[in-house]
Design a protein around this motif. Structure first.
Motif, PDB file in Angstrom:
ATOM      1  N   GLY A 177      79.543   8.021  48.052  1.00 25.24           N
ATOM      2  CA  GLY A 177      80.679   7.202  48.479  1.00 25.24           C
ATOM      3  C   GLY A 177      80.541   5.764  48.002  1.00 25.24           C
ATOM      4  N   ALA A 198      93.548  -2.080  54.562  1.00 25.75           N
ATOM      5  CA  ALA A 198      93.749  -0.781  55.221  1.00 25.75           C
ATOM      6  C   ALA A 198      94.651  -0.829  56.447  1.00 25.75           C
ATOM      7  CB  ALA A 198      92.394  -0.198  55.612  1.00 25.75           C
ATOM      8  N   THR A 252      96.364   3.050  56.451  1.00 17.35           N
ATOM      9  CA  THR A 252      96.925   3.363  55.119  1.00 17.35           C
ATOM     10  C   THR A 252      96.782   4.850  54.774  1.00 17.35           C
ATOM     11  OG1 THR A 252      94.824   2.565  54.217  1.00 17.35           O
ATOM     12  CG2 THR A 252      96.728   1.089  54.029  1.00 17.35           C
ATOM     13  N   ARG A 277      83.184   3.939  45.473  1.00 15.59           N
ATOM     14  CA  ARG A 277      83.909   2.752  45.926  1.00 15.59           C
ATOM     15  C   ARG A 277      83.647   1.560  44.992  1.00 15.59           C
ATOM     16  NH1 ARG A 277      82.558  -0.918  50.451  1.00 15.59           N
ATOM     17  NH2 ARG A 277      84.407  -2.186  50.875  1.00 15.59           N
ATOM     18  N   GLY A 321      81.785   9.633  51.746  1.00 11.36           N
ATOM     19  CA  GLY A 321      81.309   8.402  52.353  1.00 11.36           C
ATOM     20  C   GLY A 321      81.911   8.100  53.710  1.00 11.36           C
ATOM     21  N   LYS A 322      81.780   6.847  54.096  1.00 11.85           N
ATOM     22  CA  LYS A 322      82.110   6.420  55.461  1.00 11.85           C
ATOM     23  C   LYS A 322      82.658   5.000  55.469  1.00 11.85           C
ATOM     24  CE  LYS A 322      78.067   8.747  57.419  1.00 11.85           C
ATOM     25  NZ  LYS A 322      76.834   8.588  58.182  1.00 11.85           N
ATOM     26  N   CYS A 323      83.244   4.645  56.599  1.00  9.82           N
ATOM     27  CA  CYS A 323      83.543   3.248  56.900  1.00  9.82           C
ATOM     28  C   CYS A 323      82.410   2.715  57.774  1.00  9.82           C
ATOM     29  CB  CYS A 323      84.855   3.126  57.668  1.00  9.82           C
ATOM     30  SG  CYS A 323      86.284   3.647  56.706  1.00  9.82           S
ATOM     31  N   HIS A 324      82.148   1.412  57.617  1.00  6.73           N
ATOM     32  CA  HIS A 324      81.035   0.773  58.322  1.00  6.73           C
ATOM     33  C   HIS A 324      81.559  -0.491  58.985  1.00  6.73           C
ATOM     34  CE1 HIS A 324      79.635   2.890  54.690  1.00  6.73           C
ATOM     35  NE2 HIS A 324      78.618   3.273  55.427  1.00  6.73           N
ATOM     36  N   ASN A 339      80.837  -3.693  57.278  1.00  5.68           N
ATOM     37  CA  ASN A 339      81.518  -4.016  56.014  1.00  5.68           C
ATOM     38  C   ASN A 339      82.988  -4.354  56.232  1.00  5.68           C
ATOM     39  OD1 ASN A 339      79.243  -3.495  54.473  1.00  5.68           O
ATOM     40  ND2 ASN A 339      79.835  -1.395  54.025  1.00  5.68           N
ATOM     41  N   SER A 340      83.709  -3.403  56.842  1.00  7.57           N
ATOM     42  CA  SER A 340      85.171  -3.495  56.888  1.00  7.57           C
ATOM     43  C   SER A 340      85.722  -3.648  58.303  1.00  7.57           C
ATOM     44  CB  SER A 340      85.770  -2.222  56.281  1.00  7.57           C
ATOM     45  OG  SER A 340      85.365  -1.094  57.037  1.00  7.57           O
ATOM     46  N   LEU A 396      94.386   9.639  44.172  1.00  2.00           N
ATOM     47  CA  LEU A 396      93.232   8.725  44.161  1.00  2.00           C
ATOM     48  C   LEU A 396      92.642   8.542  45.556  1.00  2.00           C
ATOM     49  CD1 LEU A 396      94.486   6.045  41.609  1.00  2.00           C
ATOM     50  CD2 LEU A 396      92.483   7.535  41.347  1.00  2.00           C
ATOM     51  N   PRO A 436      93.425  -3.192  48.260  1.00  2.00           N
ATOM     52  CA  PRO A 436      94.261  -2.917  49.435  1.00  2.00           C
ATOM     53  C   PRO A 436      93.615  -3.227  50.785  1.00  2.00           C
ATOM     54  CG  PRO A 436      93.514  -0.869  48.429  1.00  2.00           C
ATOM     55  CD  PRO A 436      93.098  -1.971  47.513  1.00  2.00           C
ATOM     56  N   ALA A 454      89.710  10.463  47.403  1.00  2.00           N
ATOM     57  CA  ALA A 454      88.282  10.123  47.297  1.00  2.00           C
ATOM     58  C   ALA A 454      87.692   9.796  48.663  1.00  2.00           C
ATOM     59  CB  ALA A 454      88.074   8.949  46.347  1.00  2.00           C
ATOM     60  N   HIS A 455      88.532   9.589  49.660  1.00  2.00           N
ATOM     61  CA  HIS A 455      88.037   9.356  51.017  1.00  2.00           C
ATOM     62  C   HIS A 455      87.385  10.593  51.627  1.00  2.00           C
ATOM     63  CE1 HIS A 455      90.465   5.394  51.802  1.00  2.00           C
ATOM     64  NE2 HIS A 455      89.366   5.208  51.097  1.00  2.00           N
ATOM     65  N   TRP A 479      85.749   1.964  41.944  1.00  2.00           N
ATOM     66  CA  TRP A 479      87.165   1.741  42.277  1.00  2.00           C
ATOM     67  C   TRP A 479      87.467   0.260  42.454  1.00  2.00           C
ATOM     68  CZ3 TRP A 479      91.989   1.091  43.779  1.00  2.00           C
ATOM     69  CH2 TRP A 479      92.354   0.748  45.092  1.00  2.00           C
ATOM     70  N   TRP A 536      85.552  10.343  57.211  1.00  2.00           N
ATOM     71  CA  TRP A 536      86.867  10.999  57.310  1.00  2.00           C
ATOM     72  C   TRP A 536      86.751  12.475  57.700  1.00  2.00           C
ATOM     73  CZ3 TRP A 536      85.800   6.931  54.102  1.00  2.00           C
ATOM     74  CH2 TRP A 536      86.724   5.889  54.051  1.00  2.00           C
TER      75      TRP A 536
HETATM   76 ZN1  ZEM Z   1      88.636   3.364  50.036  1.00  2.00          ZN
HETATM   77  N1  ZEM Z   1      87.971   2.385  51.713  1.00  2.00           N
HETATM   78  N2  ZEM Z   1      90.476   2.525  50.252  1.00  2.00           N
HETATM   79  N3  ZEM Z   1      89.257   4.235  48.309  1.00  2.00           N
HETATM   80  N4  ZEM Z   1      86.803   4.133  49.808  1.00  2.00           N
HETATM   81  C1  ZEM Z   1      86.727   2.493  52.272  1.00  2.00           C
HETATM   82  C2  ZEM Z   1      85.701   3.324  51.852  1.00  2.00           C
HETATM   83  C3  ZEM Z   1      85.762   4.100  50.714  1.00  2.00           C
HETATM   84  C4  ZEM Z   1      90.884   1.672  51.264  1.00  2.00           C
HETATM   85  C5  ZEM Z   1      90.037   1.047  52.216  1.00  2.00           C
HETATM   86  O1  ZEM Z   1      90.478  -0.060  52.875  1.00  2.00           O
HETATM   87  C6  ZEM Z   1      88.702   1.477  52.451  1.00  2.00           C
HETATM   88  C7  ZEM Z   1      90.499   4.166  47.733  1.00  2.00           C
HETATM   89  C8  ZEM Z   1      91.609   3.609  48.336  1.00  2.00           C
HETATM   90  C9  ZEM Z   1      91.569   2.845  49.506  1.00  2.00           C
HETATM   91  C10 ZEM Z   1      86.430   4.978  48.794  1.00  2.00           C
HETATM   92  C11 ZEM Z   1      87.133   5.263  47.628  1.00  2.00           C
HETATM   93  C12 ZEM Z   1      88.442   4.899  47.415  1.00  2.00           C
HETATM   94  C13 ZEM Z   1      86.641   1.642  53.408  1.00  2.00           C
HETATM   95  C14 ZEM Z   1      85.389   1.458  54.270  1.00  2.00           C
HETATM   96  C15 ZEM Z   1      87.859   1.008  53.534  1.00  2.00           C
HETATM   97  C16 ZEM Z   1      88.224   0.032  54.640  1.00  2.00           C
HETATM   98  C17 ZEM Z   1      84.439   0.455  53.624  1.00  2.00           C
HETATM   99  C18 ZEM Z   1      83.213   0.240  54.483  1.00  2.00           C
HETATM  100  O2  ZEM Z   1      83.383  -0.113  55.653  1.00  2.00           O
HETATM  101  O3  ZEM Z   1      82.084   0.416  53.979  1.00  2.00           O
HETATM  102  C19 ZEM Z   1      92.317   1.462  51.152  1.00  2.00           C
HETATM  103  C20 ZEM Z   1      93.161   0.600  52.074  1.00  2.00           C
HETATM  104  C21 ZEM Z   1      92.740   2.202  50.064  1.00  2.00           C
HETATM  105  C22 ZEM Z   1      94.109   2.394  49.511  1.00  2.00           C
HETATM  106  C23 ZEM Z   1      95.220   2.169  50.170  1.00  2.00           C
HETATM  107  C24 ZEM Z   1      90.476   4.762  46.425  1.00  2.00           C
HETATM  108  C25 ZEM Z   1      91.675   4.827  45.475  1.00  2.00           C
HETATM  109  C26 ZEM Z   1      89.192   5.214  46.213  1.00  2.00           C
HETATM  110  C27 ZEM Z   1      88.574   5.884  45.039  1.00  2.00           C
HETATM  111  C28 ZEM Z   1      89.222   6.419  44.009  1.00  2.00           C
HETATM  112  C29 ZEM Z   1      85.122   5.535  49.099  1.00  2.00           C
HETATM  113  C30 ZEM Z   1      84.376   6.562  48.267  1.00  2.00           C
HETATM  114  C31 ZEM Z   1      84.708   4.989  50.307  1.00  2.00           C
HETATM  115  C32 ZEM Z   1      83.415   5.237  51.068  1.00  2.00           C
HETATM  116  C33 ZEM Z   1      82.432   4.125  50.809  1.00  2.00           C
HETATM  117  C34 ZEM Z   1      81.077   4.336  51.426  1.00  2.00           C
HETATM  118  O4  ZEM Z   1      80.324   3.348  51.490  1.00  2.00           O
HETATM  119  O5  ZEM Z   1      80.735   5.434  51.824  1.00  2.00           O
END
Ligand code: ZEM
Length: 294
Positions: A44, A148, A235, A48, A179-182, A185-186, A172, A146, A175-176, A51, A192
């Motif tokens: 994840g 969220a 989102t 991220r 991985g995770k939200c933390h 971080n956010s 796209l 973006p 991809a959620h 991306w 998910w």
């Molecule tokens: Zn994410 N994403 N993302 N994303 N994302 C998080 C985590 C991860 C949004 C978003 O605000 C957040 C896409 C689109 C969008 C991944 C991949 C992709 C987190 C949590 C947030 C808040 C971060 C944290 O706390 O560590 C929003 C609003 C999106 C669109 C509207 C797209 C497109 C992605 C890839 C193609 C991935 C893999 C993670 C997990 C990260 C991790 O550390 O495990």
């Protein structure tokens, strides 16, 4: 940020085997750290990073994108949306020492390709040739990635800014599955779904299930009705609320092959936004570790 011409230039003498070697080293390090982040591993984190280095792109003026590897510079490095991504950059930096010819943009996007393929996802066609840029005038301002907490129209407009349509946008965000939200971080919390180290269409399947607003002191997020242990961002929920998005959610929930095909194409495009490649340049399709052991 100022626009620059971004022409892919592959380092002298480097070809498929060189990049497959970097791929293999990244894959081996992921494999050595499967326990990271409560069993999520680095999949994840690396997706991220790839991306966020790409998603700063604006089609209308050709600014942002993965080419210059600018995320180490202010103000991009301080963008709140990039909080926590130093972890992925630090994970990869030893490969910049071992392979000094690779650019940051190539390394960070390649890391995402490794993570998707090694977690069971589709093959991601990838082309090298990004160049490190030191000119701070080209560093994207915060506000491109973006937020969220927003709604469907915001998501639609933001992905349109990069040049993506509704189908590609929904693909796209699948991809959620990884991985995770933390909260550190956010401000959001949790994975998910249960298979957060496997690339699948599970994000769409779960999204179509029952969700309620989580009761907690944190940011507004959703929690699944069945187990109260998985999450959706506002989102994410917007993909289900808007008629122009939900049709694709349903298609991908039913048909993982279709999701893999669409994700592969859109993600490959995402990683190359703004870059000019020589006419007829052929993308690399890397072998997974499993395929090389056969
Ligand atoms: Zn994410 N994403 N993302 N994303 N994302 C998080 C985590 C991860 C949004 C978003 O605000 C957040 C896409 C689109 C969008 C991944 C991949 C992709 C987190 C949590 C947030 C808040 C971060 C944290 O706390 O560590 C929003 C609003 C999106 C669109 C509207 C797209 C497109 C992605 C890839 C193609 C991935 C893999 C993670 C997990 C990260 C991790 O550390 O495990």
């Amino acid at each position: 940020a100022a626009a620059v011409i971004k022409i892919a230039q592959v380092p002298e003498g480097k070809g498929f085997e060189d990049y497959q070697n970097v791929y293999n080293d990244i894959a081996a390090k992921i494999e050595d750290n499967l326990d990271f982040d409560g069993g999520a591993g680095y999949y994840g984190q690396l997706v991220r990073l790839s991306w966020h280095t790409s998603g700063t792109y604006t089609k209308s003026d050709n600014t942002g994108g993965s080419y210059g590897g600018t995320m180490i510079y202010s103000p991009e490095s301080f963008d709140g949306e990039n909080a926590g991504l130093a972890v992925g950059r630090d994970f990869l930096i030893e490969f910049k020492d071992k392979y000094p010819w690779i650019s940051r943009g190539d390394l960070w996007t390649l890391g995402g390709v490794v993570a998707v393929q090694e977690s069971g996802g589709p093959k991601i066609p990838w082309r090298p040739g990004r160049k490190d840029i030191y000119d701070r005038a080209t560093v994207p301002e915060p506000g491109k990635l973006p937020d969220a907490s927003k709604d469907g129209k915001y998501v639609r407009d933001l992905f349109k800014r990069m040049g993506f349509n509704d189908r590609e946008t929904v693909a796209l965000i699948g991809a959620h599955c990884l991985g995770k939200c933390h909260t550190y971080n956010s401000g959001y919390d949790g994975p998910w779904g249960p298979s957060f180290n496997m690339f699948t269409n599970d994000f769409y399947v779960r999204l179509l299930g029952g969700w309620h607003v989580k009761k907690w002191d944190g940011k507004k997020q959703y929690e699944d009705d069945e187990t109260n242990s998985f999450m959706m961002l506002p989102t994410d929920m917007a993909l289900k609320e808007e008629s122009y998005f939900i049709k694709y959610v349903k298609e991908y929930a039913k048909d993982q092959d279709l999701f893999f095909k669409d994700f592969s194409k859109a993600y490959s495009t995402l990683l190359e936004l703004g870059i000019s490649y020589p006419r007829g340049s052929k993308p690399f399709i890397f072998k997974t570790v499993d395929e090389q052991e056969e």
